[in-house]
Write an enzyme that holds these catalytic residues in place. Structure first.
Site, PDB file in Angstrom:
ATOM      1  N   ARG A  50       0.805  -1.227   0.000  1.00 17.01           N
ATOM      2  CA  ARG A  50       0.000   0.000   0.000  1.00 17.01           C
ATOM      3  C   ARG A  50       0.835   1.273   0.000  1.00 17.01           C
ATOM      4  NH1 ARG A  50      -3.876  -1.779   4.831  1.00 17.01           N
ATOM      5  NH2 ARG A  50      -1.807  -2.217   5.617  1.00 17.01           N
ATOM      6  N   LYS A 149       2.244 -19.382   6.170  1.00 20.68           N
ATOM      7  CA  LYS A 149       1.764 -19.844   7.464  1.00 20.68           C
ATOM      8  C   LYS A 149       1.808 -18.685   8.460  1.00 20.68           C
ATOM      9  CE  LYS A 149       4.377 -20.156  10.613  1.00 20.68           C
ATOM     10  NZ  LYS A 149       5.509 -19.567  11.345  1.00 20.68           N
ATOM     11  N   HIS A 179       7.979 -23.360   5.381  1.00 21.64           N
ATOM     12  CA  HIS A 179       9.309 -23.320   4.746  1.00 21.64           C
ATOM     13  C   HIS A 179      10.222 -24.439   5.249  1.00 21.64           C
ATOM     14  CE1 HIS A 179      10.504 -20.965   8.309  1.00 21.64           C
ATOM     15  NE2 HIS A 179      11.744 -21.277   8.015  1.00 21.64           N
ATOM     16  N   LYS A 183      13.547 -27.149   3.356  1.00 20.73           N
ATOM     17  CA  LYS A 183      14.948 -27.239   3.803  1.00 20.73           C
ATOM     18  C   LYS A 183      15.580 -28.516   3.264  1.00 20.73           C
ATOM     19  CE  LYS A 183      14.371 -24.567   8.044  1.00 20.73           C
ATOM     20  NZ  LYS A 183      15.327 -23.471   8.031  1.00 20.73           N
ATOM     21  N   GLU A 217      16.009 -21.618  18.944  1.00 26.07           N
ATOM     22  CA  GLU A 217      16.534 -20.404  18.307  1.00 26.07           C
ATOM     23  C   GLU A 217      17.207 -19.534  19.363  1.00 26.07           C
ATOM     24  OE1 GLU A 217      13.806 -18.647  15.146  1.00 26.07           O
ATOM     25  OE2 GLU A 217      12.376 -19.516  16.544  1.00 26.07           O
ATOM     26  N   HIS A 241       5.681 -26.138  11.728  1.00 27.51           N
ATOM     27  CA  HIS A 241       7.008 -26.724  11.490  1.00 27.51           C
ATOM     28  C   HIS A 241       7.228 -28.036  12.261  1.00 27.51           C
ATOM     29  CE1 HIS A 241       7.651 -23.001   9.539  1.00 27.51           C
ATOM     30  NE2 HIS A 241       8.074 -22.297  10.564  1.00 27.51           N
TER      31      HIS A 241
END
Ligand code: NDP
Ligand code: BG6
Length: 490
Positions: A50, A149, A179, A183, A217, A241
């Site tokens: 936008r 997702k 995703h 991998k 992570e 995932h």
């Protein structure tokens, strides 16, 4: 050497082109595919959001992310070539206005060309955007849509989105991205399981004691905190995932790698997943949220400080799941994921049953079960932990050592990022790497059970210091079963 399979020329419209995903993942992925010669010249990339800006301004911003400050002249030249494919159009994705006329003009041309609509947008607008694409007559025979997702935030919202998208696109033209399925190491799971005879006879409750899936992570919620605080680790990571990884470990062999064959087998696993209710959640689920701590010597704030207030959102979750079918009866699947953990590490660990009778003397060392360690990232590889005799004199001493397949050592080549592979798979029409509607809905049904248990007060939110492996309760959950997380095998 990797073989490059060029794709047919295509037009790709990226909605949400000014967002984080498009900037960090999609544009760089397309650029890398272009550099490798996989994208043919008549392809066009139409980016839209936008914000009012020219194509030149859009590209200048994108170049900063793709090239940083350090691009050499060859890379700059490649970027200049790639830029010729790209146009920016200002449009209100779920509304009307002249933006849509401009989009239509940008897409002008051969109606038989592959046309990809990539919705890098909030899921709440997926339905309205599809309706707008249809209303403006942009659905051509080879058009397809890519959805990011998470699809919705629970079963009902996912179903509503799927209905709305399905009203415009046939299921065979809907590519729901997870995703992790793109991998390299996740793809290798299929090959490992189904191209090696060795594993299948023990790949069941007779041969396997339990399975651990960890996605840890070191990053916090970062710039996506607004979204993350509404989602939390369960919706953001487990619903998609981790459940997808579990499906690839647990599914029956599909009859081929055809999209529907693979997805039908994954669906059976999701449907066999035992629902977790409030009573079960007390012992089968651990929720956590990070407080301030230190990662790699650097102090980091707690999650609440990062989002600027009190919040009950979990940044860590650990679960004990059961798949109620013949193959997996009695085999727990332990899953955990968290932000701001001690190290970035995604892996699947299959622990086999112990040998039925120990003939080695007890003082020779502890007999450990075989473990298959599938390291998804970083340091991709596969290790089979075995008992061996410690060489040399001194009697029968035991050592637990890995048979080690390190990708870096074995293959000596870079491979594309997950988004590069997935974007090309969309153009090729390979649905096997994407989630089908019934899979997504089945995953939500199970996830909703856990969320309901939380709403019923089954689990308190445990604090863990950033830079640790999550709340101590996650270790206790396995300890209760006389097991432990198999960390520290590097
Ligand atoms: P951002 O909030 O960073 O970007 C969203 C984009 O959508 C912006 O470009 C925004 O621009 C645009 N947008 C929002 N509403 C409209 C609208 N009505 N019309 C036109 N454009 C609109 O989100 P992300 O890029 O992080 O995420 C996009 C999607 O990808 C989400 O579904 C997310 O869950 C998913 N995802 C993201 C990941 C990531 O790493 N970022 C990872 C996995 C999934 P503007 O407001 O200017 O129009
Ligand atoms: C995304 C989540 O889907 O996956 C993020 O929304 C998470 O919260 C990311 O950080 C992890 O992906 P990867 O590829 O870095 O393991």
């Amino acid at each position: 050497m990797a073989e490059l399979l060029p794709v047919e020329p295509f037009d790709m419209v990226i909605f949400g082109a000014t967002g984080d995903l498009a900037r960090r993942k999609l544009i760089p992925a397309l650029f890398h595919r272009w550099c490798d010669g996989q994208i043919p010249e008549p392809s066009r990339i139409i980016t839209t959001a936008r914000e009012e800006m020219s194509t030149e301004d859009f590209l200048a911003r994108a170049a900063e992310t793709v090239n940083g400050n350090g691009a050499n002249s060859e890379r700059k030249a490649r970027w200049a070539e790639f830029s010729r494919l790209v146009t920016y159009v200002r449009a209100d994705a779920d509304g009307e206005g002249e933006g849509w006329t401009a989009l239509k003009e940008a897409l002008n041309g051969d109606p038989a060309k592959i046309r990809v609509f990539y919705l890098a947008l909030p899921p709440s607008v997926y339905g309205p955007v599809c309706a707008a694409i249809s209303r403006h007559g942009l659905v051509t025979p080879r058009a397809r849509i890519v959805l990011e997702k998470p699809i919705g935030h629970n079963f009902h919202s996912a179903r509503a989105i799927n209905e709305a998208v399905g009203a415009v696109f046939d299921e065979s033209a809907i590519f729901r991205i997870d995703h992790y399925l793109g991998k390299e190491t996740v793809q290798n799971l299929l090959v490992l399981r189904f191209a090696n005879m060795l594993l299948e006879p023990v790949w069941n409750a007779n041969g396997i004691d339990h399975v651990q899936i960890t996605v840890a992570e070191t990053l916090g919620a970062g710039e996506r905190a607004g979204y993350y605080d509404r989602a939390g680790a369960l919706r953001d990571m487990v619903q998609n995932h981790l459940l997808q990884l579990m499906c690839l470990v647990a599914m029956e062999p599909p009859h081929s790698l055809d999209g529907d064959a693979v997805r039908a087998e994954k669906l059976k696993v999701l449907r066999a997943l035992r629902l977790i209710r409030a009573e079960g959640a007390k012992k089968d689920v651990v929720r956590g949220q990070y407080t301030a701590g230190v990662i790699g010597g650097v102090p980091v704030p707690g999650y609440a400080e990062e989002v600027g207030g009190t919040t009950k959102t979990e940044t860590f979750v650990a679960l004990r799941a059961h798949i109620d079918n013949w193959r997996w009866a009695g085999v727990p699947f332990y899953m955990r994921t968290g932000k701001r953990m001690s190290a970035r590490r995604s892996e699947i660990i299959i622990t086999f049953k112990p040998v039925p009778h120990d003939i080695i003397q007890a003082d020779a060392g502890v007999l450990q079960p075989n473990r298959l360690v599938i390291r998804l990232q970083p340091d991709e590889g596969v290790k089979l932990m075995m008992m061996t005799k410690d060489p040399g004199p001194g009697g029968m001493r035991l050592r637990y050592v890995p048979l080690n397949l390190s990708y870096a050592e074995a293959f000596e080549q870079d491979y594309p990022d997950a988004y590069e592979r997935l974007l090309m798979a969309v153009v090729r029409g390979n649905l096997a790497l994407f989630m089908r509607r019934d899979e997504v809905e089945a995953a939500w049904r199970w996830t909703d059970g856990v969320i309901q248990a939380w709403q019923d007060g089954a689990n308190t939110l445990h604090a863990y210091a950033a830079g640790t492996d999550g709340p101590q309760q996650a270790a206790l959950m396995l300890g209760h079963d006389d097991r432990e997380w198999f960390d520290g095998h590097d």
